[in-house]
Design a protein around this motif. Structure first.
Motif, mmCIF file in Angstrom:
data_model
loop_
_atom_site.group_PDB
_atom_site.id
_atom_site.type_symbol
_atom_site.label_atom_id
_atom_site.label_comp_id
_atom_site.label_asym_id
_atom_site.label_seq_id
_atom_site.Cartn_x
_atom_site.Cartn_y
_atom_site.Cartn_z
ATOM 1 N N SER A 219 -22.049 -32.184 -24.109
ATOM 2 C CA SER A 219 -21.377 -32.515 -22.892
ATOM 3 C C SER A 219 -21.852 -31.022 -22.187
ATOM 4 N N ASN A 220 -22.778 -31.038 -22.047
ATOM 5 C CA ASN A 220 -23.378 -29.528 -20.836
ATOM 6 C C ASN A 220 -23.338 -30.044 -19.766
ATOM 7 N N VAL A 221 -22.739 -29.787 -18.580
ATOM 8 C CA VAL A 221 -22.599 -30.216 -17.246
ATOM 9 C C VAL A 221 -23.456 -29.562 -16.707
ATOM 10 N N ARG A 222 -23.499 -30.989 -15.678
ATOM 11 C CA ARG A 222 -24.421 -30.012 -14.628
ATOM 12 C C ARG A 222 -24.134 -31.108 -12.938
ATOM 13 N N ASP A 223 -24.048 -30.390 -11.815
ATOM 14 C CA ASP A 223 -24.286 -30.627 -10.298
ATOM 15 C C ASP A 223 -25.171 -31.292 -9.697
ATOM 16 N N TRP A 224 -25.158 -32.549 -9.602
ATOM 17 C CA TRP A 224 -26.711 -33.422 -9.142
ATOM 18 C C TRP A 224 -26.195 -34.227 -7.478
ATOM 19 N N LEU A 225 -26.860 -33.925 -7.303
ATOM 20 C CA LEU A 225 -28.228 -33.673 -5.827
ATOM 21 C C LEU A 225 -28.724 -35.204 -5.761
ATOM 22 N N PHE A 226 -28.344 -35.606 -4.904
ATOM 23 C CA PHE A 226 -29.783 -37.092 -4.325
ATOM 24 C C PHE A 226 -30.817 -35.983 -3.874
ATOM 25 N N VAL A 227 -32.233 -36.897 -4.086
ATOM 26 C CA VAL A 227 -33.614 -35.164 -3.377
ATOM 27 C C VAL A 227 -33.617 -36.033 -1.646
ATOM 28 N N GLU A 228 -33.037 -37.195 -1.645
ATOM 29 C CA GLU A 228 -33.427 -37.232 0.126
ATOM 30 C C GLU A 228 -32.314 -36.670 0.453
ATOM 31 N N ASP A 229 -31.315 -36.246 0.480
ATOM 32 C CA ASP A 229 -30.079 -35.229 0.551
ATOM 33 C C ASP A 229 -30.525 -33.687 1.014
ATOM 34 N N HIS A 230 -31.224 -33.464 -0.465
ATOM 35 C CA HIS A 230 -31.644 -32.210 -0.704
ATOM 36 C C HIS A 230 -32.773 -32.261 0.352
ATOM 37 N N ALA A 231 -34.040 -33.331 0.565
ATOM 38 C CA ALA A 231 -35.268 -32.977 1.922
ATOM 39 C C ALA A 231 -33.983 -32.267 2.752
ATOM 40 N N ALA A 232 -33.103 -32.914 3.401
ATOM 41 C CA ALA A 232 -32.932 -33.095 4.672
ATOM 42 C C ALA A 232 -32.033 -31.530 4.813
ATOM 43 N N ALA A 233 -31.153 -31.381 3.599
ATOM 44 C CA ALA A 233 -30.853 -29.747 3.912
ATOM 45 C C ALA A 233 -32.392 -28.353 3.816
ATOM 46 N N LEU A 234 -32.969 -29.098 3.235
ATOM 47 C CA LEU A 234 -34.196 -28.095 3.089
ATOM 48 C C LEU A 234 -34.414 -27.444 4.538
ATOM 49 N N ALA A 235 -34.804 -29.114 5.443
ATOM 50 C CA ALA A 235 -35.297 -29.427 6.266
ATOM 51 C C ALA A 235 -34.338 -27.983 7.622
ATOM 52 N N LEU A 236 -33.153 -28.083 7.266
ATOM 53 C CA LEU A 236 -32.260 -27.378 8.342
ATOM 54 C C LEU A 236 -32.434 -25.711 7.620
ATOM 55 N N GLY A 251 -24.738 -30.947 -4.573
ATOM 56 C CA GLY A 251 -24.459 -32.211 -4.336
ATOM 57 C C GLY A 251 -23.075 -32.885 -4.364
ATOM 58 N N ASN A 252 -21.698 -31.722 -4.734
ATOM 59 C CA ASN A 252 -20.043 -32.215 -5.269
ATOM 60 C C ASN A 252 -20.085 -33.586 -6.416
ATOM 61 N N SER A 253 -20.831 -32.592 -6.846
ATOM 62 C CA SER A 253 -20.867 -34.140 -8.335
ATOM 63 C C SER A 253 -21.297 -33.751 -9.837
ATOM 64 N N GLU A 254 -19.977 -32.877 -10.378
ATOM 65 C CA GLU A 254 -20.707 -32.224 -12.079
ATOM 66 C C GLU A 254 -20.298 -33.632 -12.242
ATOM 67 N N ARG A 255 -20.994 -33.612 -13.775
ATOM 68 C CA ARG A 255 -20.930 -34.647 -14.770
ATOM 69 C C ARG A 255 -21.695 -34.160 -15.413
ATOM 70 N N THR A 256 -20.718 -34.485 -16.626
ATOM 71 C CA THR A 256 -21.689 -34.151 -18.331
ATOM 72 C C THR A 256 -22.431 -34.953 -18.806
ATOM 73 N N ASN A 257 -23.459 -35.031 -19.396
ATOM 74 C CA ASN A 257 -24.937 -35.370 -19.107
ATOM 75 C C ASN A 257 -25.033 -36.838 -20.116
ATOM 76 N N LEU A 258 -23.477 -36.605 -20.939
ATOM 77 C CA LEU A 258 -22.644 -37.735 -21.320
ATOM 78 C C LEU A 258 -22.786 -38.969 -20.592
ATOM 79 N N ALA A 259 -22.060 -39.042 -19.375
ATOM 80 C CA ALA A 259 -21.191 -39.398 -18.838
ATOM 81 C C ALA A 259 -22.409 -40.068 -17.990
ATOM 82 N N VAL A 260 -23.454 -39.015 -17.397
ATOM 83 C CA VAL A 260 -25.235 -39.480 -16.358
ATOM 84 C C VAL A 260 -24.505 -40.484 -17.434
#
Length: 358
Positions: A219-236, A251-260
């Motif tokens: 039931s633990n929840v994490r927000d997930w960010l695609f690594v290529e999006d993160h790389a683009a954000a870091l360059a900015l 990443g605006n993508s909260e999911r429980t670990n089980l849902a992932v």
């Protein structure tokens, strides 16, 4: 611009280098110690650009850091080198204290001396970008999000070491004037991630029809960010972020670990069906929770959106399908890691008996 990237052979670091070399005309110097989770095979095309150099060195080695800075004369530093797996920090916190705290101090000290030797516009334009994690903020309940000024409340040796490094970076800016910027990201996923992390471990265990370990009730929840999006954000953040500022990247993508895990199972059912029509969900196994396991992380990424114009371009379902397809199609990359370095064994039991996930 010449950018020195520490930890550039790691998961996020290699994505940053691939992005910079593909999207800009910048030159990159990759400084990496090449510990267990680093892999230069993630950068096989970098040499062909003519804008890439590699230095094998430990950020805790002051003389090496000073020599590399003088030799390459970078215009900016992106500091990603770190021990990063929470479970490993529970079992062996010393490496995290050494690399994440002492290593960051050593690099800051070398960068300060180098920056003080610059003149004119080169000194004014120099940046030290420290890349960190949302785990420094601790845990959220069912509601709320982390913002840039959320008080720090780390729970694990890993997050405590990263919180310490964040504070050091800000102190070097306020005390010595070193032009720094900090970013804190949510959970990354995507190609080239070392298989100890949840998503690649689940994919590879599905492929091998091994149990799929899920901590606690999942039931633990994490927000997930695609690594290529993160790389683009870091360059900015590096090129447009304000000195002394911090930016949360999510990443605006909260999911429980089980849902992932269940989403991965559904993708595997479609992309690599099990014999006899059984579902990969049947492999899910609930295991003893991680000590001090934070319940929920969630990022408010409004600042980086409004100030720098960044929003994620890859939604979670599309990014996860790309990730599953990449691991299914790139056994030559991950197989040596599984066979020689990490076979799926359970980590982070704080000294309790460990069993391999077989």
């Amino acid at each position: 611009m010449k950018i020195l990237v520490t930890g550039g052979a790691g998961f996020i670091g290699s994505a940053v280098i691939r992005h910079v070399l593909a999207a800009t005309d910048h030159t990159v110097v990759n400084v990496d110690k090449l510990t267990y989770a680093a892999d230069l095979r993630s950068l096989e095309q970098a040499d062909a650009t003519g804008r890439y150099a590699f230095e094998q060195a430990d950020i805790c080695d002051a003389a090496a850091m000073q020599a590399i800075l003088q030799r390459h004369q970078p215009d900016a530093i992106m500091h990603l080198a770190a021990e990063s797996h929470v479970d490993r920090s529970i079992d062996g916190p010393g490496d995290f204290i050494r690399t994440n705290i002492l290593g960051t101090y050593t690099l800051l000290d070398a960068a300060l001396g180098y920056w003080r030797g610059l003149a004119g516009t080169k000194a004014e334009a120099f940046r030290f970008h420290h890349i960190s994690t949302d785990e420094v903020f601790g845990a959220l309940g069912d509601t709320g999000q982390f913002v840039e000024d959320t008080p720090y409340d780390p729970s694990s040796p890993y997050s405590a070491s990263k919180a310490s490094s964040d504070h050091l970076v800000r102190a070097w800016q306020r005390t010595y004037g070193l032009p720094t910027v900090v970013s804190n990201c949510s959970n990354n996923y995507g190609p080239y991630q070392f298989p100890e992390k949840l998503i690649p471990l689940t994919i590879l265990n599905c492929r091998a029809e091994k149990p799929l370990p899920v901590y606690g009730t999942g039931s633990n929840v994490r927000d997930w960010l695609f690594v290529e999006d993160h790389a683009a954000a870091l360059a900015l953040v590096l090129t447009r972020g304000g000195v002394g500022q911090s930016y949360n990247i999510g990443g605006n993508s909260e999911r429980t670990n089980l849902a992932v895990v269940e989403t991965i199972c559904a993708l595997m059912d479609r992309l690599r069906p099990r014999a006899g029509g059984a579902s990969h969900r049947d492999l899910i196994t609930f295991v003893t929770d991680r000590p001090g396991h934070d319940f929920r992380y969630a990022i408010d990424a409004g600042k980086i959106r409004d100030a720098l114009g960044f929003t994620p371009s890859v939604d979670f379902e599309a990014g996860l399908e790309r990730t599953v397809a990449w691991y299914l199609g790139n056994e030559a990359w991950w197989r040596p890691l599984v066979d020689r370095q990490y076979g799926g064994e359970r980590l982070g039991l704080a000294g309790a008996r460990k069993t391999a996930v077989r």
